[in-house]
Design an enzyme around this catalytic site. Structure first.
Site, PDB file in Angstrom:
ATOM      1  CE  LYS A 188      -3.260   5.718  -1.624  1.00 48.60           C
ATOM      2  NZ  LYS A 188      -2.536   4.527  -1.118  1.00 48.60           N
ATOM      3  CG  HIS A 204      -2.156   9.640  -2.626  1.00 51.30           C
ATOM      4  ND1 HIS A 204      -3.411   9.932  -2.140  1.00 51.30           N
ATOM      5  CD2 HIS A 204      -1.557   8.891  -1.660  1.00 51.30           C
ATOM      6  CE1 HIS A 204      -3.565   9.423  -0.930  1.00 51.30           C
ATOM      7  NE2 HIS A 204      -2.445   8.777  -0.618  1.00 51.30           N
TER       8      HIS A 204
END
Length: 240
Positions: free
Chosen positions: A125, A127
């Site tokens: 991921k 963010h």
């Protein structure tokens, strides 16, 4: 099934009656035609999830209290948990890890109340909190990996590598079922479970084995299903 521990017998009964363990003719990734198939993704109903989570919790707790997760030669102090995190490889391992941790707390909240769970992302991921993992931090922690079955062992090798890269210490692998069969094209009659055990030097535990399934089948299966499953075991059973 009377020879099995009660929680194992209940797990086997739930798997058979609820549909996760079925009999017929199934083509495996190896190309073999198997007379039975185990699908942990079918434990989606509350009563079935309870059976598999209890089985994982009991199996892990028994091994923990017996010192199975401690390194050879280590002080066998089992007065406190010998592991910190239960890790489930994405995707099927995710509900298994969370369910196992919940079951452990139900068994002994004082001993297992601080045990965490974690799982990996298929893609990192980029963010928010970011990262490759969700759940408990792995750095410096002793980790038990849980999953449904070991087929070729690829997913387990990837999980071990990821956990070690994150600073975790893998102490064991626990699976729902050991099919007990040889690896395709292996030079010896070694199973995937045996190969992983030899490669990593880790305890690898299974709640149920093919032998357990056959013993349980005698009480409910058709003679044809039983005969075909016994013949499959005779043809492919590993020697480790």
């Amino acid at each position: 099934m009377s020879e099995l521990a009660p929680y194992k017998a209940e797990f086997l009964g739930a798997a058979i009656n609820g549909g996760p363990l079925s009999f017929g003719s199934f083509t495996l990734k190896s190309g073999r035609q198997s007379p039975y198939f185990f699908n942990a993704g079918q434990f989606y109903r509350a009563d079935l999830l309870e059976a598999i989570s209890t089985a994982f919790g009991q199996t892990i707790a028994e091994a923990d209290k017996a010192g199975v997760f401690l390194p050879e030669g280590a002080d066998k102090d089992t007065s406190k948990p010998t592991f910190d995190v239960v890790f489930g490889p994405a995707y099927k391992g995710i509900p298994l890890a969370t369910a196992a941790v919940s079951a452990l707390a139900s068994l002994d909240k004082q001993r297992y109340g601080s045990i965490g769970y974690a799982f990996d992302r298929k893609e990192a991921k980029d963010h928010g909190e970011g990262g490759n993992f969700v759940g408990a931090p792995l750095q410096g922690k002793r980790v038990v990996i849980v999953d449904d079955v070991i087929t070729a062992g690829t997913a387990k090798r990837e999980a071990v590598a990821k956990i070690r890269a994150a600073g975790g210490i893998v102490v064991a692998i626990v699976v729902a079922l050991d099919r007990m069969e040889t690896l395709p094209d292996a030079p010896t009659k070694e199973s995937a479970l045996g190969a992983l055990r030899r490669e990593f030097g880790l305890p690898i535990l299974a709640i149920l084995t093919l032998d357990d399934i056959i013993a349980g089948m005698k009480a409910f299966a058709t003679p044809d299903d039983l005969a075909r499953t016994e013949a499959y075991r005779a043809q492919y059973k590993a020697e480790d």
